[in-house]
Design a protein around this motif. Structure first.
Motif, PDB file in Angstrom:
ATOM      1  N   ASP A   1     -60.322   6.757   2.010  1.00 35.60           N
ATOM      2  CA  ASP A   1     -59.205   7.513   2.519  1.00 35.60           C
ATOM      3  C   ASP A   1     -58.563   7.830   3.175  1.00 35.60           C
ATOM      4  OD1 ASP A   1     -62.265   8.323   3.139  1.00 35.60           O
ATOM      5  OD2 ASP A   1     -61.394  10.660   3.969  1.00 35.60           O
ATOM      6  N   LYS A   2     -59.518   7.341   4.770  1.00 34.41           N
ATOM      7  CA  LYS A   2     -58.912   6.766   6.219  1.00 34.41           C
ATOM      8  C   LYS A   2     -58.603   5.233   6.126  1.00 34.41           C
ATOM      9  CE  LYS A   2     -60.319  11.420   6.960  1.00 34.41           C
ATOM     10  NZ  LYS A   2     -59.153  12.095   7.824  1.00 34.41           N
ATOM     11  N   LEU A   3     -57.701   5.032   5.441  1.00 30.70           N
ATOM     12  CA  LEU A   3     -56.814   3.973   5.460  1.00 30.70           C
ATOM     13  C   LEU A   3     -55.581   3.494   6.501  1.00 30.70           C
ATOM     14  CD1 LEU A   3     -57.435   0.721   4.936  1.00 30.70           C
ATOM     15  CD2 LEU A   3     -56.287   0.872   2.682  1.00 30.70           C
ATOM     16  N   ILE A   4     -55.384   4.681   5.983  1.00 31.51           N
ATOM     17  CA  ILE A   4     -53.439   5.567   6.715  1.00 31.51           C
ATOM     18  C   ILE A   4     -53.980   5.228   8.131  1.00 31.51           C
ATOM     19  CG2 ILE A   4     -51.681   7.091   6.768  1.00 31.51           C
ATOM     20  CD1 ILE A   4     -51.516   5.393   3.890  1.00 31.51           C
ATOM     21  N   PRO A   5     -55.099   6.233   8.415  1.00 37.30           N
ATOM     22  CA  PRO A   5     -55.122   5.643   9.945  1.00 37.30           C
ATOM     23  C   PRO A   5     -54.871   4.547  10.549  1.00 37.30           C
ATOM     24  CG  PRO A   5     -56.290   7.994   9.959  1.00 37.30           C
ATOM     25  CD  PRO A   5     -55.731   7.417   8.189  1.00 37.30           C
ATOM     26  N   ALA A   6     -55.638   4.247  10.151  1.00 39.40           N
ATOM     27  CA  ALA A   6     -56.369   2.431  10.224  1.00 39.40           C
ATOM     28  C   ALA A   6     -54.881   1.871   9.622  1.00 39.40           C
ATOM     29  CB  ALA A   6     -57.431   2.041   9.386  1.00 39.40           C
ATOM     30  N   VAL A   7     -54.125   2.172   9.370  1.00 38.09           N
ATOM     31  CA  VAL A   7     -52.756   1.111   8.816  1.00 38.09           C
ATOM     32  C   VAL A   7     -52.020   1.709  10.293  1.00 38.09           C
ATOM     33  CG1 VAL A   7     -50.836   0.717   7.885  1.00 38.09           C
ATOM     34  CG2 VAL A   7     -53.200   0.630   6.607  1.00 38.09           C
ATOM     35  N   GLN A   8     -51.279   2.236  10.732  1.00 36.88           N
ATOM     36  CA  GLN A   8     -50.905   2.870  11.282  1.00 36.88           C
ATOM     37  C   GLN A   8     -51.495   2.681  13.154  1.00 36.88           C
ATOM     38  OE1 GLN A   8     -51.664   7.426  10.746  1.00 36.88           O
ATOM     39  NE2 GLN A   8     -49.450   7.546  10.570  1.00 36.88           N
ATOM     40  N   ASP A   9     -52.678   2.282  13.117  1.00 34.65           N
ATOM     41  CA  ASP A   9     -53.102   1.977  14.418  1.00 34.65           C
ATOM     42  C   ASP A   9     -53.305   0.517  14.177  1.00 34.65           C
ATOM     43  OD1 ASP A   9     -53.811   3.842  15.275  1.00 34.65           O
ATOM     44  OD2 ASP A   9     -56.079   4.140  14.550  1.00 34.65           O
ATOM     45  N   PHE A  10     -53.251  -0.204  13.565  1.00 30.80           N
ATOM     46  CA  PHE A  10     -53.167  -1.391  12.929  1.00 30.80           C
ATOM     47  C   PHE A  10     -51.347  -2.300  13.632  1.00 30.80           C
ATOM     48  CE2 PHE A  10     -51.122  -5.389  10.364  1.00 30.80           C
ATOM     49  CZ  PHE A  10     -52.329  -6.337  10.940  1.00 30.80           C
ATOM     50  N   ILE A  11     -50.414  -1.591  13.138  1.00 34.64           N
ATOM     51  CA  ILE A  11     -48.750  -1.234  13.070  1.00 34.64           C
ATOM     52  C   ILE A  11     -48.578  -1.234  14.514  1.00 34.64           C
ATOM     53  CG2 ILE A  11     -46.560  -0.282  13.021  1.00 34.64           C
ATOM     54  CD1 ILE A  11     -48.155   0.359  10.530  1.00 34.64           C
ATOM     55  N   ALA A  12     -49.443   0.177  14.967  1.00 36.13           N
ATOM     56  CA  ALA A  12     -49.004   0.584  16.785  1.00 36.13           C
ATOM     57  C   ALA A  12     -49.644  -1.004  17.681  1.00 36.13           C
ATOM     58  CB  ALA A  12     -50.181   1.499  16.693  1.00 36.13           C
ATOM     59  N   ASP A  13     -50.819  -1.170  16.829  1.00 34.56           N
ATOM     60  CA  ASP A  13     -51.398  -2.583  17.799  1.00 34.56           C
ATOM     61  C   ASP A  13     -50.287  -3.801  17.907  1.00 34.56           C
ATOM     62  OD1 ASP A  13     -53.803  -0.493  18.771  1.00 34.56           O
ATOM     63  OD2 ASP A  13     -55.187  -1.970  16.526  1.00 34.56           O
ATOM     64  N   ASN A  14     -49.699  -4.287  16.916  1.00 32.57           N
ATOM     65  CA  ASN A  14     -49.613  -5.520  16.814  1.00 32.57           C
ATOM     66  C   ASN A  14     -47.695  -4.701  17.396  1.00 32.57           C
ATOM     67  OD1 ASN A  14     -51.078  -6.854  15.512  1.00 32.57           O
ATOM     68  ND2 ASN A  14     -51.528  -5.670  14.461  1.00 32.57           N
ATOM     69  N   MET A  15     -47.310  -3.654  16.744  1.00 28.49           N
ATOM     70  CA  MET A  15     -45.656  -3.472  17.168  1.00 28.49           C
ATOM     71  C   MET A  15     -44.964  -2.521  18.082  1.00 28.49           C
ATOM     72  SD  MET A  15     -44.088  -5.490  14.962  1.00 28.49           S
ATOM     73  CE  MET A  15     -42.735  -4.654  14.383  1.00 28.49           C
ATOM     74  N   GLY A  16     -46.324  -2.213  18.195  1.00 25.86           N
ATOM     75  CA  GLY A  16     -45.784  -1.137  19.334  1.00 25.86           C
ATOM     76  C   GLY A  16     -45.949   1.029  18.540  1.00 25.86           C
ATOM     77  N   ARG A  17     -45.986   1.720  19.052  1.00 26.05           N
ATOM     78  CA  ARG A  17     -46.149   3.473  18.068  1.00 26.05           C
ATOM     79  C   ARG A  17     -44.602   3.746  18.054  1.00 26.05           C
ATOM     80  NH1 ARG A  17     -50.365   5.467  17.927  1.00 26.05           N
ATOM     81  NH2 ARG A  17     -49.217   7.952  17.361  1.00 26.05           N
ATOM     82  N   THR A  18     -43.418   2.848  18.284  1.00 21.53           N
ATOM     83  CA  THR A  18     -42.435   3.868  17.930  1.00 21.53           C
ATOM     84  C   THR A  18     -41.679   2.737  16.351  1.00 21.53           C
ATOM     85  OG1 THR A  18     -40.913   1.833  19.529  1.00 21.53           O
ATOM     86  CG2 THR A  18     -40.108   2.475  17.833  1.00 21.53           C
ATOM     87  N   TYR A  19     -43.111   2.277  15.681  1.00 22.14           N
ATOM     88  CA  TYR A  19     -42.664   1.674  14.401  1.00 22.14           C
ATOM     89  C   TYR A  19     -43.261   2.403  13.632  1.00 22.14           C
ATOM     90  CZ  TYR A  19     -40.151  -2.231  16.132  1.00 22.14           C
ATOM     91  OH  TYR A  19     -39.200  -2.417  16.622  1.00 22.14           O
ATOM     92  N   ILE A  20     -44.260   3.661  13.975  1.00 22.92           N
ATOM     93  CA  ILE A  20     -44.578   4.623  12.773  1.00 22.92           C
ATOM     94  C   ILE A  20     -44.700   6.339  13.690  1.00 22.92           C
ATOM     95  CG2 ILE A  20     -47.583   3.654  13.065  1.00 22.92           C
ATOM     96  CD1 ILE A  20     -48.333   4.813  15.217  1.00 22.92           C
ATOM     97  N   GLU A  21     -43.643   6.039  14.396  1.00 19.66           N
ATOM     98  CA  GLU A  21     -42.927   7.604  14.510  1.00 19.66           C
ATOM     99  C   GLU A  21     -40.973   7.247  13.551  1.00 19.66           C
ATOM    100  OE1 GLU A  21     -43.418   7.408  18.545  1.00 19.66           O
ATOM    101  OE2 GLU A  21     -45.577   8.501  18.205  1.00 19.66           O
ATOM    102  N   PRO A  22     -41.302   7.199  12.652  1.00 18.15           N
ATOM    103  CA  PRO A  22     -39.592   7.204  12.156  1.00 18.15           C
ATOM    104  C   PRO A  22     -39.319   8.015  12.647  1.00 18.15           C
ATOM    105  CG  PRO A  22     -41.373   7.986  10.774  1.00 18.15           C
ATOM    106  CD  PRO A  22     -41.955   7.417  11.296  1.00 18.15           C
TER     107      PRO A  22
END
Length: 1263
Positions: free
Chosen positions: A660-681
């Protein structure tokens, strides 16, 4: 007187030798007296004439003639005799003279012969002299020509010797190479580059094993390709990668007309450029006169391109596809429909489809040459590299293109020269004697040297240019990855279509807009970052909220895979959780760790970086429980040595413990590798979308439940001065298409706007709309202010070309209660002061308004909780809200500070100005607690699990089926899994034995229930059915498992159904062909098989040991038949009409076993309570424990009785469903496919409390 000769005459005539005497008469010695007498008396006598005597006697006539002849002879002989004598003497003299002459002539002949011999010798000597002189001259010329020839071709010796050697080898290998090439042309056109390479490799090895001579390094281009022709194709737009090159070769060599799968338009562009000079005609099946155009092309031998075809072809094309021609008077004809046209051998026919993954029936596939023209990464990289180089270094790119053209022309010329040289060298006679040939060879040599020199210079220049271009390769590689991430989105929603043209335009825009820099590496970084963000923003505005994070994850993983930073095995596991049927290791903590989670932990321990995980969990349960119990497990540090696990491996661990907490983990994974821009559409921006459009590109609103962009669009039109009669709106439906077409025609002339709503309701008119967009809305005839706006729910019938060329937008209801309320208050009409202050009863009016907006937000937000919120998520959109606002007639809220949920946070604000309400809404929490919706806090876990599953399922739809790394191949995985399942399925139930053991008896309906259940399960698992109709309609579970194994070995055809079974098993899902005939189930494949086997075991136990004391309610295929059986037994026992009978429900204290059966009714088990728990102390329904989503109910006694006597006090009528989907369809039996019955559970709270909680019983869980 007449003398009488009769007497002597008779005597003479009677002489037998009379005639002989006449013949032997001595005519040379007739007596003169006799002759004199004859002359005197007879010759001159007129009556002595043969003609006269003939009248008397023919014999006398003959004698008369004889006498006259004798007289004539005698007269002549007197004259001739002396002459004869003289002649004789003269001849004697002559003979003497001639003898002398002959001697002289012989002497003369001898002299002449000697003279002739001397003359002949003289002439021969003269001739020989001439020949020798000519030979001397010829030899001189030959020496000169030989010098020229040696000088001309001497330098070519090595090259031609090598070429001859290679040709010898190719000649030897021709058999195998042509065999392989034929196989590729005939069979491999439709497949992807990877499969082609794999298949070609296998065939090549087979040829080598069978000792068929073939090249060591076989390629189709080496065998059938013409380098000059291939270069011409590439100049015409054919991508430069080997896959596209092979496609071009297949097109030119196939006996069947090519049908090219061309979603990016690469083949279309190539064909149009290549055949432009040959008067190419372009047609579509939707064109009214396409058959006429086709007839003309066939007749005049011009090429034709049929584009945008679907999965079916017009029957009129049949003779063209099959080349059905016939001859009349030596001329070839073809019958096309009703018309007969002359057939030209020069006619060429090309077909293209824009469909990404079309399914052509065999009857079409065998008539055409199917070709996969989907662009390859290498081909796209080259195009993008060319574009960036042209923009960054235009002079170099121009020079490069010029060199390519020159090189192609030079190569063509060299080829022609070689051909000419070969023709001369292979001609008959001595080449040294042919002055013309020597001149040709000499000039060819000079030209060849010039060209070779040019080629050397060009090669050096091209290498320098390429080195400069290759500096920008990282941009092309990165951008290529982005395109392939985007192109896979169409697998998730049919509306997510993006053309290569659109992508390249965006790419060019980014190159122009990104920050400039003299430092190449910084410039590359700027382009890559700008283009990635630009792509993300542009794609995001056309995605639903649910898919925006999915797209970010796809981008992130795609870019990381391009850098070789992703282990495909880990990535697959993260998405699927692995696949297995059995878990040999017992669960060490069943009280909090679910069997599904434990099985995933065991399977995850096989991954490279997680080896030993399950052993550590077994030995350190307490440490891992902290992760499980944590409010933010995605932020927690993993215990002991596992604290160093990062990235995707860490997400795998989190998936196992807290999915159930995989979504925030995915967001962190994206932010770590690509930047926060890609989790703030980016937010919805209608003005920005309008700015990106033009008069010829439609603007498309992709609708979702609850959204209605019309009001916002009309307001936007007003803001731009396009309101009123400048914007025409029509909702499409039956018969509205022609009206819409008329509207568009008028708007094109006036430059106004047209809004076509609900395009999904007019699928039959969509081809007409596509034609309008392609042929009528064109720059030449369209005013710049014209815009075509379309709204549609996702539909696979919506034209792909419109989606690809248009500007797509989604405008969903905002996520979260606060955002929803805020949107309502900031949108028209509430934001309009005149509306907000319109009522005379302001205080009551504004409370009503807030209450309605809150209710609207509540209804929409409950949908996020899936079936727990609403079984069927009906719409309640903005239009409904606006209408409701205008129709409020009842006073819903009159109490000051009225609370809208438990707690003090949500209430109707005190009366005040408009800003008061805005401020109150802004101060609400961004994420609302489930309690606001009347749900338990566990509902958040349900919602999060649902979002996680949605994300992972969406990603899986975009992936190819290949597995990476050192893992087993997909074929091996499925083959082993199918064999494992088959080995576990028991034999079919012995119905003959069951009928004998459990006959149909009046007193026991359970016998009938058992038999019906066994028949259903037998049908589901059987190899085949005795009933021929059933063999077509019933799913054959075991049969499909056997056939998938055979199909993988190539023993049977891999049908579409088996392909679906293969794909589903690979992803650990229940195949659709099983699910279609199965009892309802949402379990993954492994759990489904175990559940299925448990059901079979339950029925087998019943057969062996009699009806069970406690029935497993979930184990029935058709649960309603069991309930009817229980009711029927009671009705027959007490002779009560079955229609009067219902059930009372008593929840017992026993969990799984009872000692004996009840007197009436039945004990059942196997139900799970969702949204609440069973309070085993108070024996009532109670609130769930935290993180415990489902509570297994103890054994329930179904007590049949007369419904009229039931009390129904202090109970909650709890619906029972077969699965957590909580919705089904009405089957032919009149029962729902999911809903079972309502059971009454004791409750100490009002029933509405549990209704708001969404409490229900489920027969089975999802895992």
């Amino acid at each position: 007187m007449v003398e009488d000769y009769w007497g002597c005459s008779k005597k003479l005539l009677s002489d037998m030798k009379f005639l002989e005497n006449l013949k032997a008469f001595d005519k040379d010695n007739i007596p003169p007296a006799n002759i004199k007498k004859i002359r005197e008396k007879f010759i001159d006598n007129p009556e002595f004439q043969p003609s006269i005597i003939k009248n008397v006697s023919s014999a006398c006539e003959g004698l008369c003639k004889w006498v006259r002849a004798m007289e004539v002879y005698e007269r002549v002989a007197k004259v001739v005799a002396p002459k004869k004598e003289r002649l004789k003497g003269a001849e004697g003299e002559l003979a003497v003279q001639m003898a002398m002459l002959a001697v002289k002539r012989a002497e003369l002949k001898e002299v002449e012969d000697r003279l002739q011999a001397l003359n002949d010798t003289f002439e021969a000597m003269n001739k020989k002299k001439g020949e020798l002189e000519a030979n001397i001259e010829l030899c001189s010329q030959k020496l000169i020509r030989a010098e020229k020839l040696i000088g001309g071709l001497g330098g070519e010796k090595d090259r031609w010797t090598e070429a001859a050697r290679l040709l010898g080898i190719r000649y030897t290998n021709l058999t195998g190479d042509v065999l392989l090439s034929s196989g590729m042309v005939a069979y491999l056109g439709a497949f992807t580059v990877d499969y082609r390479v794999e298949c070609q490799k296998d065939w090549h090895m087979l040829c080598q094993r069978k000792k068929i001579p073939c090249s060591e390094e076989f390629t189709l281009s080496n065998t059938l390709g013409n380098p000059v022709m291939i270069r011409a194709w590439q100049i015409a737009g054919l991508p430069v990668d080997s896959f596209s090159m092979d496609n071009g070769i297949i097109v030119s060599n196939s006996r069947r007309w090519p049908l090219m799968i061309d979603p990016q338009g690469q083949a279309n562009k190539w064909i149009k450029n290549m055949e432009k000079a040959n008067k190419l005609a372009v047609i579509k099946l939707s064109d009214g006169n396409y058959v006429r155009t086709l007839e003309n092309a066939i007749q005049f031998g011009t090429p034709i391109l049929l584009e945008n075809i679907g999965e079916e072809l017009d029957a009129v094309l049949e003779p063209v596809l099959l080349r059905q021609t016939f001859k009349q008077q030596g001329v070839e004809y073809m019958k096309l429909g009703e018309n007969i046209v002359e057939y030209s051998k020069d006619f060429l026919f090309y077909m293209t489809t824009g469909l990404r993954n079309p399914h052509y029936l065999p009857e079409i596939a065998v008539k055409v040459c199917l070709l996969n023209f989907m662009i390859t990464p290498l081909g796209l990289q080259d195009q993008l590299l060319g574009i960036v180089a042209a923009k960054e270094k235009p002079e170099l790119e121009e020079k490069k293109n010029q060199l390519i053209l020159e090189s192609a022309a030079n190569n063509k010329q060299l080829k022609e020269i070689e051909t000419k040289i070969l023709e001369i060298l292979s001609s008959e006679g001595n080449i040294l004697e042919d002055e013309t040939a020597i001149k040709v060879l000499s000039s060819s040599k000079v030209l060849s040297e010039e060209i070779s020199e040019k080629q050397k210079i060009a090669s050096i220049t091209e290498k320098e240019i390429d080195n400069t271009r290759m500096g920008y390769r990282p941009v092309a590689e990165h951008s290529s990855i982005l395109f392939f991430c985007i192109s896979e989105l169409a697998n998730i929603e049919p509306m997510y279509q993006y053309s290569l043209t659109w992508f390249i335009n965006l790419y060019v825009q980014s190159i122009a807009d990104s920050l400039k820099s003299e430092d190449l590496q910084i410039r590359i970084k700027n382009i890559v970052e700008h283009f990635t963000v630009s792509t993300y923003n542009n794609v995001c505005r056309s995605l639903f909220e649910k898919d925006k994070l999915l797209f970010s994850l796809l981008l992130t993983v795609g870019i990381m895979q391009g850098k070789d930073q992703v282990d495909d095995e880990v990535w697959r596991f993260l998405l699927t959780g692995g696949i297995a049927l059995d878990n040999p290791h017992p669960n060490p903590a069943p009280e909090w760790l679910s069997d599904k989670s434990w099985s995933e932990i065991v399977r995850a321990s096989k991954l490279k970086n997680l080896i030993g995980l399950f052993e550590h969990v077994q030995d350190n349960i307490t440490k891992w429980k902290k992760i499980y119990d944590s409010g933010k497990p995605d932020k927690e540090q993993l215990p002991d040595n596992w604290k160093d696990v990062k990235g995707m491996d860490r997400m795998v661990v989190l998936r196992c413990f807290r999915p159930d907490k995989l979504i925030p983990a995915v967001q962190d994974f994206i932010a770590d590798n690509m930047g926060r821009t890609y989790i703030e559409p980016p937010t919805f921006d209608l003005a920005g979308s309008y700015k990106d459009s033009n008069c010829c590109s439609p603007l498309i609103f992709v609708l979702s439940p609850g959204s209605d962009p019309t009001a916002g669009l009309l307001k936007f039109a007003d803001d731009l001065g396009m309101g009123g009669n400048k914007t025409q709106t029509i909702s499409l439906g039956q018969g509205q298409g022609p009206i819409a077409a008329t509207m568009i025609d008028e708007a094109l002339k006036e430059g106004s706007w047209v809004v076509l709503q609900n395009c999904h309701l007019a699928t039959s008119w969509m081809p007409a709309l596509e034609k309008i967009c392609e042929e009528i809305i064109i720059p030449e005839t369209t005013k710049p202010t014209f815009r075509l706006w379309l709204t549609s729910y996702p539909s696979d019938k919506f034209p792909v070309s419109i989606l690809q060329n248009g500007v797509k937008m989604t405008n969903e209801p905002p996520k979260g209660l606060r955002a929803n309320l805020l949107r309502s208050y900031l949108s028209d009409p509430i934001s309009n002061p005149s509306f907000f202050s319109s009522s005379k009863k302001q205080e009551v009016w504004q409370k009503l308004l807030f209450g309605l907006c809150f209710f609207h937000a509540l209804v929409q937000e409950r949908r996020n909780f899936g079936p727990l919120g609403w079984n069927i998520p009906y719409e309640f959109n903005e239009s409904d809200l606006r209408i409701s606002m205008r129709q409020i007639q009842m006073d819903l809220v009159v109490q000051e500070g009225y609370r809208l949920s438990e707690g003090d946070l949500y209430y109707v604000p005190l009366h005040g100005p408009y800003e008061t309400y805005i401020d109150y809404v802004r101060n609400l929490p961004i994420s609302a607690d489930p309690g606001v919706f009347g749900l338990h806090s566990n509902a958040d876990i349900t919602k999060d699990n649902q979002e996680t599953n949605q994300l992972l399922s969406g990603v899986l739809l975009t992936l190819p089926r290949q597995s990476g790394g050192g893992a087993k191949s997909p074929q091996e995985i499925v083959d082993e899994l199918a064999a494992d399942i088959l080995s576990k399925i028991p034999a079919d139930f012995d119905m003959a034995m069951v009928i004998k053991k459990y006959p149909v008896v009046y007193e026991e309906s359970m016998n009938t229930v058992l038999r019906q259940e066994l028949i259903r399960f037998n049908r589901y698992t059987a190899f085949a059915s005795c009933d021929p109709l059933q063999s077509l309609t019933q799913v054959r579970w075991r049969s499909s498992l056997v056939n998938i194994g055979k199909a993988l070995k190539g023993q049977v055809v891999m049908s579409a159904e088996l392909e679906n079974v293969f794909k589903s098993m690979l992803l650990g899902k229940v195949p659709a062909m099983w699910a279609a005939k199965s009892y309802p189930s949402l379990k993954p494949l492994g759990s489904y098989v175990l559940d299925f086997l448990a059901r079979l075991h339950f029925l087998q136990d019943w057969i062996d040991n009699g009806p069970p004391t406690v029935f497993w309610l979930s184990g029935f295929y058709f649960t309603q038949s069991f309930l009817t059986g229980v009711s029927q037994n009671f009705a027959r026992k007490y002779t009560v009409p079955i229609d009067y009978i219902g059930f009372e429900f008593e929840v017992t204290k026993q969990e799984t076993e009872m000692e004996q059966k009840p007197e009436d009714g039945a004990y059942v088990k196997g139900l799970f309570l969702e949204g609440a728990r069973w309070d085993r102390e108070k024996m009532v329904i109670g609130e769930s424990y935290p993180k415990i989503l489902f509570d297994p109910l103890p054994i329930i006694w179904l007590k049949p009785g007369e419904m009229s006597k039931f009390l129904h006090e202090n109970i909650y009528v709890c619906p029972v469903y077969k699965t957590s989907a909580r919705r089904g369809t009405l089957s032919t039996t009149g029962h729902s496919t999911n809903y079972v019955l309502p059971i009454e559970l004791p409750s100490d709270k009002p029933e509405k409390h549990w209704i708001n909680r969404g409490v229900a019983c489920l027969c089975q869980l999802d895992d």
